[in-house]
Design a protein around this motif. Structure first.
Motif, PDB file in Angstrom:
ATOM      1  N   LEU A 192       0.873  -1.162   0.000  1.00 24.18           N
ATOM      2  CA  LEU A 192       0.000   0.000   0.000  1.00 24.18           C
ATOM      3  C   LEU A 192       0.919   1.223   0.000  1.00 24.18           C
ATOM      4  O   LEU A 192       1.779   1.346   0.881  1.00 24.18           O
ATOM      5  CB  LEU A 192      -0.900   0.007   1.238  1.00 24.18           C
ATOM      6  N   HIS A 226       1.107   5.054   0.586  1.00 24.80           N
ATOM      7  CA  HIS A 226       0.353   6.140   1.232  1.00 24.80           C
ATOM      8  C   HIS A 226       1.092   7.454   0.988  1.00 24.80           C
ATOM      9  O   HIS A 226       2.267   7.580   1.313  1.00 24.80           O
ATOM     10  CB  HIS A 226       0.250   5.859   2.735  1.00 24.80           C
ATOM     11  N   VAL A 247      -2.870   5.517  -2.027  1.00 29.94           N
ATOM     12  CA  VAL A 247      -3.748   6.394  -1.259  1.00 29.94           C
ATOM     13  C   VAL A 247      -3.258   7.831  -1.368  1.00 29.94           C
ATOM     14  O   VAL A 247      -2.064   8.114  -1.188  1.00 29.94           O
ATOM     15  CB  VAL A 247      -3.785   5.971   0.230  1.00 29.94           C
ATOM     16  N   THR A 248      -4.194   8.728  -1.662  1.00 27.21           N
ATOM     17  CA  THR A 248      -3.886  10.151  -1.791  1.00 27.21           C
ATOM     18  C   THR A 248      -4.808  10.955  -0.869  1.00 27.21           C
ATOM     19  O   THR A 248      -5.853  10.466  -0.434  1.00 27.21           O
ATOM     20  CB  THR A 248      -4.084  10.628  -3.234  1.00 27.21           C
ATOM     21  N   ARG A 249      -4.401  12.195  -0.565  1.00 26.06           N
ATOM     22  CA  ARG A 249      -5.213  13.037   0.327  1.00 26.06           C
ATOM     23  C   ARG A 249      -6.568  13.351  -0.280  1.00 26.06           C
ATOM     24  O   ARG A 249      -7.593  13.291   0.386  1.00 26.06           O
ATOM     25  CB  ARG A 249      -4.478  14.348   0.631  1.00 26.06           C
ATOM     26  N   ALA A 257      -7.739   9.402   1.213  1.00 27.10           N
ATOM     27  CA  ALA A 257      -7.429   9.125   2.618  1.00 27.10           C
ATOM     28  C   ALA A 257      -8.683   8.821   3.429  1.00 27.10           C
ATOM     29  O   ALA A 257      -8.622   8.090   4.427  1.00 27.10           O
ATOM     30  CB  ALA A 257      -6.682  10.309   3.216  1.00 27.10           C
ATOM     31  N   LEU A 317      -9.629   4.928   3.544  1.00 25.02           N
ATOM     32  CA  LEU A 317      -8.525   4.061   3.954  1.00 25.02           C
ATOM     33  C   LEU A 317      -8.996   2.680   4.381  1.00 25.02           C
ATOM     34  O   LEU A 317      -8.361   1.661   4.074  1.00 25.02           O
ATOM     35  CB  LEU A 317      -7.742   4.730   5.079  1.00 25.02           C
ATOM     36  N   ALA A 330       2.672  -1.379   4.339  1.00 25.40           N
ATOM     37  CA  ALA A 330       2.311  -0.029   3.917  1.00 25.40           C
ATOM     38  C   ALA A 330       3.578   0.820   3.895  1.00 25.40           C
ATOM     39  O   ALA A 330       4.373   0.793   4.839  1.00 25.40           O
ATOM     40  CB  ALA A 330       1.289   0.586   4.862  1.00 25.40           C
ATOM     41  N   ASP A 377       4.717   4.706   3.723  1.00 21.45           N
ATOM     42  CA  ASP A 377       4.122   6.017   3.989  1.00 21.45           C
ATOM     43  C   ASP A 377       5.130   7.135   3.769  1.00 21.45           C
ATOM     44  O   ASP A 377       6.129   7.226   4.468  1.00 21.45           O
ATOM     45  CB  ASP A 377       3.623   6.043   5.440  1.00 21.45           C
ATOM     46  N   SER A 422       3.934  10.762   3.486  1.00 22.56           N
ATOM     47  CA  SER A 422       2.815  11.698   3.397  1.00 22.56           C
ATOM     48  C   SER A 422       3.108  12.898   4.284  1.00 22.56           C
ATOM     49  O   SER A 422       4.243  13.381   4.339  1.00 22.56           O
ATOM     50  CB  SER A 422       1.512  11.002   3.799  1.00 22.56           C
ATOM     51  N   LEU A 470      -3.268   5.722   9.201  1.00 17.30           N
ATOM     52  CA  LEU A 470      -2.586   4.611   8.540  1.00 17.30           C
ATOM     53  C   LEU A 470      -1.975   3.675   9.572  1.00 17.30           C
ATOM     54  O   LEU A 470      -2.071   2.443   9.436  1.00 17.30           O
ATOM     55  CB  LEU A 470      -1.496   5.134   7.610  1.00 17.30           C
ATOM     56  N   SER A 527       7.805   3.928   7.069  1.00 15.59           N
ATOM     57  CA  SER A 527       7.434   5.344   6.980  1.00 15.59           C
ATOM     58  C   SER A 527       8.658   6.241   6.903  1.00 15.59           C
ATOM     59  O   SER A 527       9.619   6.065   7.652  1.00 15.59           O
ATOM     60  CB  SER A 527       6.574   5.764   8.182  1.00 15.59           C
TER      61      SER A 527
END
Length: 240
Positions: free
Chosen positions: A11, A13, A39-41, A57, A60, A69, A71, A73, A81, A94
């Protein structure tokens, strides 16, 4: 003969950002990963782009099953998330910087249940630079330590997460770092750690000329994080 492992389901993000776009492009060149959701805002203009399902988002909880995932972002996007990864028992990689102390504590708590890798920088060169800075600080007691970082004009946090991590390593060697941040043009990322004594100066420098190095590092880490026991991981833990 052993059967090859299935690709790691990813995923992504923060898929609309610079790093997200690099991750999507480079993941498509690998056989060991498969992006199952981006995934986008904001609400995506298309539900499926280049074969990858896209979600906002706010959607989700509707993303399909994934293994890891990744990340990149904004700090406010990390909390939901992280909650999703914990609830599904999935690993998190992340590189989102500018986190609040409460968010760092939440990552620590999550590491008791899932594999977590948070890093301010995913390049191999910076991983080595961190170690060199700690060694230099320990070998040069009493010297001034200054960390200067430069990034593109759109980067919001300053000093950068990488600069702060370099500072943490300098402190392990006994130094007291000072920081300076520059925001100019389209600089991808430059970090200089300067140790200054009487009559001499030592500089340790890392310059990134392509954002791809960070995306490749994150994909490499994600591909090796699936199936690991819960805990905190570093980039150097997953290099081989």
């Amino acid at each position: 003969m052993n059967e090859p492992s299935p690709p790691v389901r990813l995923l992504i993000h923060g898929a609309a950002g610079r790093m997200g776009q690099a991750l999507l492009r480079l993941a498509g060149e690998r056989d060991d990963v498969d992006v199952v959701a981006a995934v986008t805002r904001s609400k995506p203009a298309q539900r499926v782009i280049d074969g990858v399902p896209h979600f906002s988002a706010t959607e989700l909880e509707a993303v399909p099953e994934f293994d890891v995932a990744i990340d990149f972002s904004l700090p406010q996007g990390l909390d939901p998330l992280l909650a999703l990864c914990v609830s599904r028992g999935r690993a998190l990689v992340s590189g989102t910087t500018g986190l609040e102390p409460e968010q760092r504590a939440a990552l620590d708590a999550a590491a008791g249940n899932i594999p977590v890798l948070w890093a301010s920088n995913f390049s191999l060169g910076v991983a080595i630079l961190n170690e060199l800075v700690a060694r230099a600080a320990a070998a040069l007691p009493g010297w001034d330590c200054d960390i200067v970082e430069s990034h593109h004009v759109h980067k919001k946090d300053a000093p950068s997460g990488t600069a702060l991590t370099l500072g943490e390593h300098a402190r392990t060697g006994g130094a007291q770092p000072r920081y300076a941040a520059l925001r100019a043009g389209d600089i991808i990322g430059e970090h200089t750690v300067q140790f200054t004594g009487l009559g001499e100066r030592v500089e340790l420098i890392h310059r990134a000329t392509s954002r791809d190095i960070f995306a490749r590092g994150a994909l490499h880490a994600a591909a090796r994080l699936r199936g690991r026991p819960p805990g905190h991981y570093r980039v150097t833990d997953l290099l081989s």
